[in-house]
Write a protein that holds these residues in place. Structure first.
Motif, PDB file in Angstrom:
ATOM      1  N   PRO A   1       1.152  -1.182  -0.160  1.00  0.00           N
ATOM      2  CA  PRO A   1      -0.160   0.265   0.472  1.00  0.00           C
ATOM      3  C   PRO A   1       1.098   1.234   0.071  1.00  0.00           C
ATOM      4  CG  PRO A   1       0.398  -1.188   2.371  1.00  0.00           C
ATOM      5  CD  PRO A   1       0.686  -2.234   1.343  1.00  0.00           C
ATOM      6  N   MET A   2       0.466   2.338  -1.075  1.00  0.00           N
ATOM      7  CA  MET A   2       1.006   3.780  -0.529  1.00  0.00           C
ATOM      8  C   MET A   2       1.296   4.302   0.354  1.00  0.00           C
ATOM      9  SD  MET A   2      -0.575   7.181  -2.509  1.00  0.00           S
ATOM     10  CE  MET A   2      -1.020   7.711  -1.628  1.00  0.00           C
ATOM     11  N   ILE A   3       2.015   4.829   1.336  1.00  0.00           N
ATOM     12  CA  ILE A   3       2.535   5.845   2.517  1.00  0.00           C
ATOM     13  C   ILE A   3       2.463   6.796   1.931  1.00  0.00           C
ATOM     14  CG2 ILE A   3       4.543   6.023   3.544  1.00  0.00           C
ATOM     15  CD1 ILE A   3       6.063   3.786   2.635  1.00  0.00           C
ATOM     16  N   ASP A   4       0.712   7.210   3.252  1.00  0.00           N
ATOM     17  CA  ASP A   4       0.833   9.150   2.481  1.00  0.00           C
ATOM     18  C   ASP A   4       1.876   9.685   3.112  1.00  0.00           C
ATOM     19  OD1 ASP A   4       1.110   9.656   5.579  1.00  0.00           O
ATOM     20  OD2 ASP A   4      -0.372   8.150   6.090  1.00  0.00           O
ATOM     21  N   GLU A   5       1.764  10.704   2.982  1.00  0.00           N
ATOM     22  CA  GLU A   5       2.933  12.325   2.738  1.00  0.00           C
ATOM     23  C   GLU A   5       3.197  11.709   4.011  1.00  0.00           C
ATOM     24  OE1 GLU A   5       3.749  16.805   1.010  1.00  0.00           O
ATOM     25  OE2 GLU A   5       2.059  15.135   1.050  1.00  0.00           O
ATOM     26  N   ALA A   6       3.009  12.398   5.681  1.00  0.00           N
ATOM     27  CA  ALA A   6       3.299  12.289   6.644  1.00  0.00           C
ATOM     28  C   ALA A   6       3.947  11.244   6.822  1.00  0.00           C
ATOM     29  CB  ALA A   6       2.226  12.236   7.287  1.00  0.00           C
ATOM     30  N   ILE A   7       3.700  10.140   6.701  1.00  0.00           N
ATOM     31  CA  ILE A   7       4.764   9.081   7.214  1.00  0.00           C
ATOM     32  C   ILE A   7       6.508   8.943   6.309  1.00  0.00           C
ATOM     33  CG2 ILE A   7       4.791   6.920   7.004  1.00  0.00           C
ATOM     34  CD1 ILE A   7       2.650   6.464   8.160  1.00  0.00           C
ATOM     35  N   ARG A   8       5.909   9.768   5.269  1.00  0.00           N
ATOM     36  CA  ARG A   8       6.937   9.140   4.318  1.00  0.00           C
ATOM     37  C   ARG A   8       8.018  10.342   5.115  1.00  0.00           C
ATOM     38  NH1 ARG A   8       3.613   9.464  -0.259  1.00  0.00           N
ATOM     39  NH2 ARG A   8       3.707  11.184  -1.230  1.00  0.00           N
TER      40      ARG A   8
ATOM     41  N   SER B   1       6.672   6.164  -3.090  1.00  0.00           N
ATOM     42  CA  SER B   1       5.617   5.922  -2.678  1.00  0.00           C
ATOM     43  C   SER B   1       4.610   6.603  -3.745  1.00  0.00           C
ATOM     44  CB  SER B   1       4.832   5.231  -1.193  1.00  0.00           C
ATOM     45  OG  SER B   1       4.658   4.659  -0.991  1.00  0.00           O
ATOM     46  N   GLU B   2       3.438   5.436  -4.672  1.00  0.00           N
ATOM     47  CA  GLU B   2       2.665   5.583  -5.208  1.00  0.00           C
ATOM     48  C   GLU B   2       1.321   4.740  -4.899  1.00  0.00           C
ATOM     49  OE1 GLU B   2       3.868   5.759  -9.208  1.00  0.00           O
ATOM     50  OE2 GLU B   2       4.713   7.281  -8.853  1.00  0.00           O
ATOM     51  N   PRO B   3       0.248   4.567  -5.159  1.00  0.00           N
ATOM     52  CA  PRO B   3      -1.038   3.270  -5.066  1.00  0.00           C
ATOM     53  C   PRO B   3      -0.505   2.262  -5.510  1.00  0.00           C
ATOM     54  CG  PRO B   3      -2.119   5.891  -5.841  1.00  0.00           C
ATOM     55  CD  PRO B   3      -0.287   5.865  -5.929  1.00  0.00           C
ATOM     56  N   ASP B   4       0.463   1.553  -6.122  1.00  0.00           N
ATOM     57  CA  ASP B   4       0.781   1.063  -7.072  1.00  0.00           C
ATOM     58  C   ASP B   4       1.928   0.347  -6.822  1.00  0.00           C
ATOM     59  OD1 ASP B   4       1.233   2.363  -8.687  1.00  0.00           O
ATOM     60  OD2 ASP B   4       0.734   0.984 -10.537  1.00  0.00           O
ATOM     61  N   MET B   5       3.149   1.621  -5.879  1.00  0.00           N
ATOM     62  CA  MET B   5       4.513   0.841  -6.265  1.00  0.00           C
ATOM     63  C   MET B   5       4.853   2.004  -4.838  1.00  0.00           C
ATOM     64  SD  MET B   5       7.718   1.325  -8.118  1.00  0.00           S
ATOM     65  CE  MET B   5       7.582   2.872  -8.503  1.00  0.00           C
ATOM     66  N   THR B   6       6.044   1.505  -3.841  1.00  0.00           N
ATOM     67  CA  THR B   6       6.733   1.647  -3.371  1.00  0.00           C
ATOM     68  C   THR B   6       7.963   1.851  -3.495  1.00  0.00           C
ATOM     69  OG1 THR B   6       4.971   2.525  -1.557  1.00  0.00           O
ATOM     70  CG2 THR B   6       7.224   2.219  -1.030  1.00  0.00           C
ATOM     71  N   GLN B   7       9.193   2.817  -3.652  1.00  0.00           N
ATOM     72  CA  GLN B   7      10.040   2.643  -4.191  1.00  0.00           C
ATOM     73  C   GLN B   7      10.746   3.334  -3.101  1.00  0.00           C
ATOM     74  OE1 GLN B   7      12.235   4.670  -7.399  1.00  0.00           O
ATOM     75  NE2 GLN B   7      11.659   2.024  -8.097  1.00  0.00           N
ATOM     76  N   PHE B   8      12.600   2.508  -2.774  1.00  0.00           N
ATOM     77  CA  PHE B   8      13.441   3.186  -2.596  1.00  0.00           C
ATOM     78  C   PHE B   8      14.799   3.010  -2.820  1.00  0.00           C
ATOM     79  CE2 PHE B   8      11.362   1.775   1.719  1.00  0.00           C
ATOM     80  CZ  PHE B   8      11.674   3.117   2.611  1.00  0.00           C
ATOM     81  N   ARG B   9      15.063   4.362  -3.572  1.00  0.00           N
ATOM     82  CA  ARG B   9      16.122   4.420  -4.814  1.00  0.00           C
ATOM     83  C   ARG B   9      17.411   4.738  -3.806  1.00  0.00           C
ATOM     84  NH1 ARG B   9      16.404   6.992  -9.938  1.00  0.00           N
ATOM     85  NH2 ARG B   9      13.822   6.193  -9.462  1.00  0.00           N
ATOM     86  N   ILE B  10      18.408   3.984  -3.729  1.00  0.00           N
ATOM     87  CA  ILE B  10      19.778   4.358  -3.377  1.00  0.00           C
ATOM     88  C   ILE B  10      20.579   4.718  -4.383  1.00  0.00           C
ATOM     89  CG2 ILE B  10      21.666   3.546  -1.826  1.00  0.00           C
ATOM     90  CD1 ILE B  10      18.166   2.004  -2.025  1.00  0.00           C
TER      91      ILE B  10
END
Length: 441
Positions: free
Chosen positions: A379-386, A427-436
């Protein structure tokens, strides 16, 4: 013309006498705790600190800082104890103005006695010291939080290393005994039933390569082709997953399959022991291994180690690893494994309620940096948590084996930044991504 404030008037009236101005060098002790003092000092320039010592005089703590516009000696002057309650030392070259116990009040009829006129000084000084005390309390709390986090990670690391050590002993026995059993079984069949040795060798060398769906399809074809019952057909499909079945298998099918299954089980035991040993080595590294950064570290290899460590978490997750050819980095393999483990573990937790969880790991390389993308379809992570996920002690976990310490991603960020790299979360509705991003040089 605008009238000066009460504080400004006090400075103009009482602290402008050149004869009552004092220049002090950095390191000078202006007041000594318990020593005589009948002066009230106003800091014209520079910086001083007030320290309080314990009864033995061996321990001390800074309790206030005196900067331009601030006063010190307030307690001993106004309480008339004439005994300094703190030791005040100049941190840099400073200029002080002062009054003492012989100083008389000016304009008593209009402004009252000295204590009344100096009430703004006491209030002003109290307010400034309150702010400083608050800042020091916040800094102390942050330091304690870092200390607690370090202690927690140290304790967990020591536990992991201890458990890994005990498991390593058991796995060593399992591995050596498995190798011994393989040799013993081979020799026994070679002497007593040499006709079964090829089937045992097939199981030992190749194991079962076919998936469950391939076995089902193959078994249906074998049932029709050789008029076999369902279960023997399934066993034969596992042993001979494709092509024509050699006649030797069908001569005594039950004995052939029994020998193959024995070889397959020993093959699987050997692989399981090797896999467990690899996991234990990784856990021991995380628990207290060498953190030194060395040249020649393969990012893709550290990702493989991380996936091995998280096999139990990834059982229901479809994992896709798309590695690119990467240059070796000067790094700590242990630190990088810790980065990937934390991110992947968080992804697994996030996908706990996802019907078909998927994890994709992509590595890329440019002239200056290596990029690792770790994506999940949770699930998408909302902006406040991000905005908070990298903060120490922030966690959305409620407990369980992960303990919900809220340390993982803050440690990840600290490690990545220590390499001069960066980490970002999208984080979007269909994908959450960490970019390192990690610099190559």
């Amino acid at each position: 013309m605008q009238q000066p404030t009460a504080l400004q008037r006090i400075i103009q009236v009482y602290f402008n006498d050149p004869a009552k101005t004092l220049a002090v060098k950095s390191g000078t002790q202006v007041l000594r705790q318990g020593g005589y003092n009948d002066r009230l000092y106003w800091v014209k320039s520079g910086k001083l600190s007030g320290y309080m010592h314990d009864e033995t005089g061996e321990q001390s703590a800074r309790i206030f800082r005196a900067e331009p516009g601030m006063f010190f000696g307030v307690h001993s002057f106004f309480s008339r104890t004439l005994v300094a309650s703190t030791t005040v030392i100049a941190e840099e070259d400073s200029e002080l103005a002062w009054i003492d116990s012989t100083t008389g009040a000016v304009d008593v009829a209009q402004y009252g006695p000295l204590s009344e006129q100096f009430m703004p000084v006491m209030v002003h000084e109290l307010a400034k010291r309150q702010v400083l005390a608050g800042q020091q309390a916040i800094a102390k709390e942050k330091a304690l939080q870092k200390l607690y986090a370090a202690e927690q990670m140290t304790t967990l690391g020591q536990l992991a290393a201890g458990i890994a050590h005990e498991l390593n002993n058991a796995i060593g026995v399992l591995s050596s005994k498995t190798d011994g059993m393989q040799g013993t079984v081979r020799q026994y069949l070679a002497r007593h039933q040499p006709e079964l040795s090829p089937f045992l060798a097939s199981g030992l060398d190749q194991g079962q390569a076919a998936t469950s769906s391939q076995v089902r399809q193959r078994a249906r074809a074998l049932q029709q082709q050789y008029a076999l019952a369902r279960e023997p057909a399934r066993q034969l499909a596992r042993a001979v997953p494709d092509g024509e079945v050699p006649v030797a298998w069908l001569t005594d099918l039950d004995e052939s399959l029994a020998a193959w299954e024995l070889g397959r089980d020993l093959h699987d035991m050997r692989l399981a022991a090797q896999h467990a040993s690899s996991i234990v080595r990784s856990v021991k590294q995380l628990g207290g291994g060498d953190q030194a950064r060395q040249p020649g570290v393969d990012i893709n290899d550290t990702l493989h180690k991380s996936l091995s460590l998280l096999q139990s978490n990834l059982r229901r997750v479809s994992v896709v690893l798309r590695p690119a050819a990467l240059p070796p980095l000067t790094a700590s393999s242990t630190e990088l494994v810790q980065v990937w483990v934390n991110i992947i573990k968080n992804a697994c937790d996030a996908m706990a309620e996802t019907r078909a969880p998927q994890l994709e790991i992509i590595t890329r390389c440019s002239r200056r940096r290596v990029t690792v993308l770790i994506s999940n379809n949770g699930p998408m992570i909302d902006e406040a948590i991000r905005h908070k996920v990298f903060h120490p002690n922030f966690t959305t976990k409620k407990g369980g084996l992960s303990f919900g310490l809220g340390l993982g991603l803050s440690i990840v960020q600290r490690i990545v930044h220590s390499y001069g790299g960066s980490i970002a979360l999208k984080s979007e509705p269909d994908m959450t991504q960490f970019r390192i991003h990690l610099p190559i040089a």
